[in-house]
Design a protein around this motif. Structure first.
Motif, mmCIF file in Angstrom:
data_model
loop_
_atom_site.group_PDB
_atom_site.id
_atom_site.type_symbol
_atom_site.label_atom_id
_atom_site.label_comp_id
_atom_site.label_asym_id
_atom_site.label_seq_id
_atom_site.Cartn_x
_atom_site.Cartn_y
_atom_site.Cartn_z
ATOM 1 N N SER A 1 27.329 62.824 62.689
ATOM 2 C CA SER A 1 28.350 63.857 62.591
ATOM 3 C C SER A 1 28.993 64.103 63.948
ATOM 4 O O SER A 1 28.301 64.318 64.945
ATOM 5 C CB SER A 1 27.720 65.160 62.094
ATOM 6 N N HIS B 1 30.335 66.722 64.716
ATOM 7 C CA HIS B 1 29.957 68.089 65.067
ATOM 8 C C HIS B 1 28.724 68.109 65.974
ATOM 9 O O HIS B 1 28.566 69.020 66.788
ATOM 10 C CB HIS B 1 29.658 68.904 63.803
ATOM 11 N N LEU C 1 26.526 67.543 59.500
ATOM 12 C CA LEU C 1 25.252 67.012 59.016
ATOM 13 C C LEU C 1 24.130 67.554 59.887
ATOM 14 O O LEU C 1 24.311 67.758 61.086
ATOM 15 C CB LEU C 1 25.239 65.480 59.086
ATOM 16 N N TYR D 1 32.783 62.889 51.051
ATOM 17 C CA TYR D 1 33.787 62.792 52.115
ATOM 18 C C TYR D 1 34.943 61.948 51.587
ATOM 19 O O TYR D 1 34.867 60.723 51.557
ATOM 20 C CB TYR D 1 33.155 62.180 53.360
ATOM 21 N N VAL E 1 31.989 65.251 59.284
ATOM 22 C CA VAL E 1 31.244 65.976 58.257
ATOM 23 C C VAL E 1 30.047 66.647 58.927
ATOM 24 O O VAL E 1 29.282 65.977 59.628
ATOM 25 C CB VAL E 1 30.745 65.006 57.152
#
Length: 196
Positions: free
Chosen positions: A115, A117, A95, A40, A93
């Motif tokens: 993350s 996300h 994960l 990253y 990122v």
């Protein structure tokens, strides 16, 4: 004083001076590479502060969290609650799960990286259940949510009678909004967020 959730720019993320997070950055990249993922490195540079620009994130954790953690227990599994609340650094990122790094954070002996996300859909679920209002601040450059909930339209006196479950529990609504906007900011700007 108190605890803040803030965005971290490249100078601070990779910086070795006091308060820099280079040890976290290096340990995370080492772990990402070990897992076969790219490091990253694309943390954005510092941006000049412009209120409402969405270039930075800063919120102060002022309200009590009891009703928010109760909401999490009601709507999320224990693992989902841990994903939402357990991290000390949030990154953009993808994960599969959290990464524990043997580097001290502001409040713990190690750093737990999550993350955005994975955090965003959980925060969206809580925001939907609370029916957060459309006039909620979109950005959190300088305590925008904190001020909105403590002294503005989201404060208990001002929210009385407004539609939505959020108006009956401003404390839970603040944290749902904070985690939602934090994950959105992390993904939109591509920057880490951390407690300090």
């Amino acid at each position: 004083m108190g605890m803040y959730l803030v965005s971290v720019d490249a100078d601070e993320w990779f910086g070795t001076e006091e308060g820099g997070r280079s040890a976290v950055a290096a340990a995370l990249n080492e772990e990402l590479v070990r897992r076969g993922l790219p490091p990253y490195l694309s943390v954005p540079p510092p941006a000049e502060f412009v209120r409402g620009s969405g270039q930075s994130f800063e919120e102060k954790l002022v309200p009590p969290m009891e009703s928010f953690t109760a909401l999490c227990r009601e709507l999320l599994t224990p693992d989902e609650t841990e994903t939402l609340l357990g991290w000390s650094v949030l990154v953009p990122v993808p994960l599969d799960g959290e990464i524990a790094l043997p580097v001290p954070s502001a409040y713990t002996d190690d750093t737990l990286v999550a993350s955005a996300h994975r955090v965003l859909p959980l925060a969206e679920r809580l925001a939907a259940a609370l029916e957060l209002p459309a006039d909620l601040p979109e950005f959190s450059d300088n305590l925008d949510l904190t001020c909105w909930f403590l002294d503005g339209p989201g404060s208990a006196p001002a929210a009385a009678g407004r539609p939505g479950r959020w108006a009956r529990d401003a404390d839970a609504a603040f944290y749902a909004a904070m985690y939602l906007r934090a994950a959105q900011h992390c993904l939109r700007r591509g920057c880490p967020l951390s407690y300090c």
